[in-house]
Write a protein that holds these residues in place. Structure first.
Motif, short mmCIF file in Angstrom:
data_model
loop_
_atom_site.label_atom_id
_atom_site.label_comp_id
_atom_site.label_asym_id
_atom_site.label_seq_id
_atom_site.Cartn_x
_atom_site.Cartn_y
_atom_site.Cartn_z
N ILE A 182 0.82 -1.21 0.00
CA ILE A 182 0.00 0.00 0.00
C ILE A 182 0.86 1.26 0.00
O ILE A 182 0.50 2.26 -0.63
CB ILE A 182 -0.98 -0.05 1.18
N CYS A 183 1.99 1.25 0.68
CA CYS A 183 2.89 2.41 0.61
C CYS A 183 3.36 2.62 -0.82
O CYS A 183 3.51 3.76 -1.28
CB CYS A 183 4.09 2.22 1.54
N ASN A 184 3.62 1.54 -1.56
CA ASN A 184 3.94 1.68 -2.98
C ASN A 184 2.82 2.38 -3.72
O ASN A 184 3.04 3.32 -4.50
CB ASN A 184 4.18 0.30 -3.61
N ARG A 185 1.61 1.92 -3.50
CA ARG A 185 0.46 2.49 -4.20
C ARG A 185 0.23 3.96 -3.85
O ARG A 185 -0.23 4.74 -4.68
CB ARG A 185 -0.81 1.69 -3.88
N ARG A 186 0.55 4.31 -2.62
CA ARG A 186 0.30 5.67 -2.15
C ARG A 186 1.51 6.58 -2.27
O ARG A 186 1.48 7.72 -1.81
CB ARG A 186 -0.20 5.62 -0.69
N SER A 187 2.56 6.11 -2.91
CA SER A 187 3.79 6.91 -3.09
C SER A 187 4.33 7.42 -1.76
O SER A 187 4.71 8.58 -1.62
CB SER A 187 3.52 8.09 -4.04
N LEU A 188 4.37 6.52 -0.79
CA LEU A 188 4.94 6.83 0.52
C LEU A 188 6.25 6.06 0.67
O LEU A 188 6.24 4.83 0.72
CB LEU A 188 3.97 6.41 1.64
N PRO A 189 7.38 6.73 0.71
CA PRO A 189 8.66 6.04 0.88
C PRO A 189 8.66 5.20 2.16
O PRO A 189 8.17 5.64 3.20
CB PRO A 189 9.67 7.19 0.98
N TYR A 190 9.22 4.00 2.07
CA TYR A 190 9.21 3.09 3.21
C TYR A 190 10.42 2.18 3.15
O TYR A 190 11.06 2.02 2.10
CB TYR A 190 7.94 2.24 3.22
N VAL A 191 10.71 1.55 4.28
CA VAL A 191 11.67 0.46 4.36
C VAL A 191 11.02 -0.67 5.14
O VAL A 191 10.57 -0.47 6.27
CB VAL A 191 12.98 0.89 5.06
N LEU A 192 10.93 -1.83 4.53
CA LEU A 192 10.40 -3.02 5.19
C LEU A 192 11.60 -3.82 5.71
O LEU A 192 12.35 -4.39 4.93
CB LEU A 192 9.58 -3.85 4.20
N VAL A 193 11.80 -3.81 7.02
CA VAL A 193 13.03 -4.36 7.58
C VAL A 193 12.85 -5.82 8.00
O VAL A 193 11.80 -6.22 8.50
CB VAL A 193 13.54 -3.54 8.78
N THR A 194 13.89 -6.59 7.78
CA THR A 194 13.95 -7.96 8.27
C THR A 194 14.44 -7.97 9.71
O THR A 194 14.95 -6.96 10.23
CB THR A 194 14.91 -8.79 7.42
N ARG A 195 14.32 -9.10 10.37
CA ARG A 195 14.83 -9.23 11.73
C ARG A 195 16.35 -9.05 11.75
O ARG A 195 16.90 -8.55 12.72
CB ARG A 195 14.44 -10.58 12.33
N GLN A 196 17.00 -9.45 10.67
CA GLN A 196 18.46 -9.29 10.62
C GLN A 196 18.86 -7.82 10.63
O GLN A 196 19.87 -7.44 11.21
CB GLN A 196 19.02 -9.97 9.36
N LEU A 197 18.05 -6.99 10.00
CA LEU A 197 18.35 -5.56 9.97
C LEU A 197 17.94 -4.89 11.28
O LEU A 197 18.62 -3.98 11.75
CB LEU A 197 17.62 -4.89 8.80
#
Length: 719
Positions: free
Chosen positions: A458-473
């Motif tokens: 949904i952030c892609n669709r709404r042009s909202l910059p985001y970072v989806l972080v893994t547990r490693q990060l």
């Protein structure tokens, strides 16, 4: 540059039914007082309001019998607060039952009402007698959408003529009482584009769009490009001569410009749904918003405004600024129009104001106000709360009205309409938008979970910059890991969807459940508070024990009966204790189109291959559609909301009833669904039997029925 305001106030007629926006938004019962709407608008810093004293409401019974009670109340409040009204007398309407837009006596009847209004309120100096005459004539006389539901050029032209003559006569009567009264004439203004084959139709529509103003200026004579069309469509030369001789030029040109005001006409019909197909005598074509077409050049608002100035050289106000969209889109659109208006002012254009329209939002414009379905678009305020709730747009509008600075991370980017990947009927291939980290992102935890992936989508669709972080990060249960990730990525907000979700296994793994759900959430709360970062984290209906018979509200005491629920209840306390500005969202029973593991998807697949499904028939829940949940969360986050919110689709249902809906939707055998008492299903963790929820802060999500319909339409599940 001034900021005006406006309340969406349409009273339109469909058949024998009238649709009144101010009934639906509750304004009529919140007009006055320290907590009334007009005080609320004044507190924003707005000094001028477009405001309805509509003919249909005031003269419902007879043309010479007026009920001024509501208007008197509002006008007294205007005077108390020192606000200036721009009074509207007809707003997309056809008038009371004793007339309509095709009534030959409509102009004189309307002028009599204008005289009565001016007599009642002689201190009012600004009027928009009839809002958007051209647009209303098209919808009522050409497209058949509003009363009197005609679909021909003759009816369209007659409606428009009656509205223009009525405006001229109304201003004549008003100025007899107040010679200084100003005409602020509005109409929707855009530009048509299209394919080469439709050039003549496009040219015609780009001339027709000016008719409201050209007629009032007295410009429509035998040399005007639309003159022959008007004559062929039933007007007489005497009628047009009367308009020319009695011209009433607006003191201010009011431009209502929306994202869909610019149109695209396309003879390649296969690109578009059937409901957009139409045509003229020569060609069939689709008429769609240019912004959605994928084939049109994006026309900046400043070009439309500049065209009006170049044509009329008369003061301009942008009299409606609003779009139906998510919060960042509403803010980006308002900012874009504000910047365009300021640029024109620097060029020497006499531009008076821009108007925050739909201060209270609007209802059912998705059906052009032809069906009372309760479809709501929020605006500067959201009226789905007990009192109108200020949105982030209110803070932007207030800052501009008061001449102060306002900033928000979502304003760092342009609106989606500038991104060709976000077009509805795109004829160019869509690409996956990149995660633009040139701007401060939203940090999303839980990269492998349903909700985390949904937020990325949904952030892609709404042009909202985001970072989806893994547990490693970022391991949220490790404070040092949280510190490093926040310092490296510099998000403006964190949405925590990570956690331990295995309700039954939690009984055997209490430490692991506590680590993921409680310690991790508290770490995020502490470190986001230290950095001034917004935080959203999720809780569950399992914080309740099920001992009620009506939906749980935010204020209900938590009494979990399993370890999973206890870990979430403890997290709520710790998160809000460490970061009072955090938002904790309780939700329930996800279903959505983007994962294979939710109850509805799994149940439907089993039913389609003839498997039986055993399901509890004595457990009542409030299932939640994941796209609705994610979009509402983002809106509330941008609004800077905090504390506990319940976000579920409105409604309650048992698991067995939900399974039966799935069976009916895919035409499966209902007998495959076997209802069981919850204790027969031998859950390892105790389950509350009743966990339906609703919100006392604002029921933002749509109905469960509507959400289920959208889910099945999008998934199209098959074997």
């Amino acid at each position: 540059m001034k900021i005006w305001g406006g309340v969406e106030c349409t009273v339109n007629r469909v058949g024998e039914n009238f649709f009144d926006q101010c009934d639906k938004n509750g304004h009529k019962v919140r007009v006055e007082g320290a907590k009334g709407d007009l005080q609320r608008f004044a507190d924003l810093g707005i000094k001028t309001l477009r405001y309805p004293i509509l003919w249909e409401n005031t003269a419902q019974k007879a043309s010479d019998q007026y009920d001024w009670s509501t208007a008197d109340q509002a006008m007294a409040e205007f005077q108390r607060l020192g606000l200036e009204p721009i009074v509207g007398l007809l707003h997309h309407g056809s008038g009371p039952l004793h007339t309509d837009l095709l009534d030959p006596e409509f102009p004189e009847k309307f002028a009599a009402y204008a005289k009565a209004t001016a007599t009642r309120y002689p201190w009012v100096t600004s009027y928009t007698p009839i809002n958007e005459p051209l647009t209303t004539a098209r919808f009522s006389g050409l497209y058949g959408i509003w009363y009197p539901h005609e679909k021909n050029d003759k009816a369209f032209v007659r409606c428009l003529f009656n509205e223009i003559k009525a405006t001229i006569l109304a201003m004549r009567e008003i100025r007899k009482i107040n010679p200084n009264a100003k005409l602020i004439q509005t109409d929707d203004l855009g530009r048509a584009q299209g394919t080469k084959k439709l050039w003549s139709q496009i040219k015609f529509e780009n001339e027709r769009r000016w008719l409201t103003f050209d007629l009032l200026f007295g410009w429509v004579n035998s040399t005007h490009l639309m003159y022959s069309y008007l004559i062929k469509s039933g007007l007489t030369s005497e009628e047009l001569n009367w308009i020319e001789e009695n011209s009433c030029p607006p003191d201010i040109i009011g431009i209502n410009h929306y994202l869909l005001s610019n149109r695209f006409l396309d003879d390649e019909l296969h690109h578009y749904p059937q409901e957009y197909h139409g045509g003229n005598k020569h060609y069939a074509y689709a008429d769609v918003g240019a912004v959605d077409s994928g084939r049109a050049e994006m026309i900046p608002p400043i070009e439309i405004f500049r065209e009006a100035w170049d044509r009329y050289n008369t003061a301009i106000a942008i009299t409606e600024v609003h779009i139906n969209g998510h919060r960042e889109s509403q803010m980006r659109w308002f900012k874009e129009v504000w910047e365009a208006a300021n640029e024109l002012e620097r060029e020497g254009v006499n531009i008076q104001a821009i108007t925050a329209w739909s201060l209270l939002g609007s209802f059912d414009w998705n059906s052009l106000c032809t069906a009372s379905q309760g479809y709501y678009e929020s605006g500067v305020y959201d009226v789905r709360s007990p009192e109108p709730r200020p949105t982030a747009l209110s803070y932007l509008v207030s800052a501009l009205a008061k001449g102060s600075h306002f900033d928000h991370p979502v304003l760092e980017q342009k609106g989606w309409w500038w991104n060709r990947n976000n077009l509805t009927y795109a004829s160019v291939p869509k690409k996956v938008p990149s995660k633009n980290l040139n701007h401060r992102p939203i940090l999303i935890t839980g990269s492998t979970g349903t909700l985390g992936r949904a937020f990325a989508n949904i952030c892609n669709r709404r042009s909202l910059p985001y970072v989806l972080v893994t547990r490693q990060l970022m391991d949220i249960a490790d404070r040092n890991s949280v510190i490093k990730a926040l310092d490296d990525l510099r998000p403006w907000a964190v949405i925590n969807t990570a956690g331990y979700v295995k309700v039954d296994l939690a009984e055997a793994e209490p430490e692991k459940c506590l680590r993921e759900n409680t310690i991790g959430a508290e770490n995020l709360a502490i470190e986001t508070a230290n950095r001034g970062i917004r935080l959203v984290t999720y809780s569950t209906d399992y914080v309740f024990n099920g001992d009620v018979t009506s939906p749980y509200l935010e204020s209900h005491e938590t009494k979990p009966i399993n370890l999973y629920g206890k870990s979430k209840a403890d997290a709520e306390i710790k998160v809000l204790g460490a970061n009072p500005q955090a938002m904790v969202i309780r939700t329930s029973s996800f279903f959505g189109p983007w994962d294979e593991y939710n109850f509805l998807t799994q149940t439907t697949r089993k039913l389609l291959i003839g498997q039986t499904v055993e399901v509890a028939d004595n457990m009542t829940v409030s299932p939640t559609y994941v796209p609705d949940l994610a979009n509402a969360t983002l809106d509330l986050l941008i609004d800077s909301e905090y504390g506990i919110w319940h976000l579920v689709n409105e409604g309650q249902i048992s698991w067995s009833e939900l399974a039966l809906i799935a069976a009916d939707r895919v035409k499966a055998d209902r007998s495959l669904i076997i209802g069981r008492n919850a204790h027969e299903l031998k859950f390892q963790a105790p389950r509350p039997l009743y966990t339906a929820m609703r919100s006392e802060r604002g029921n933002i999500l749509s109905s469960l029925e509507g959400a289920l319909s959208r889910y099945f339409d999008e998934t199209k599940i098959s074997i």
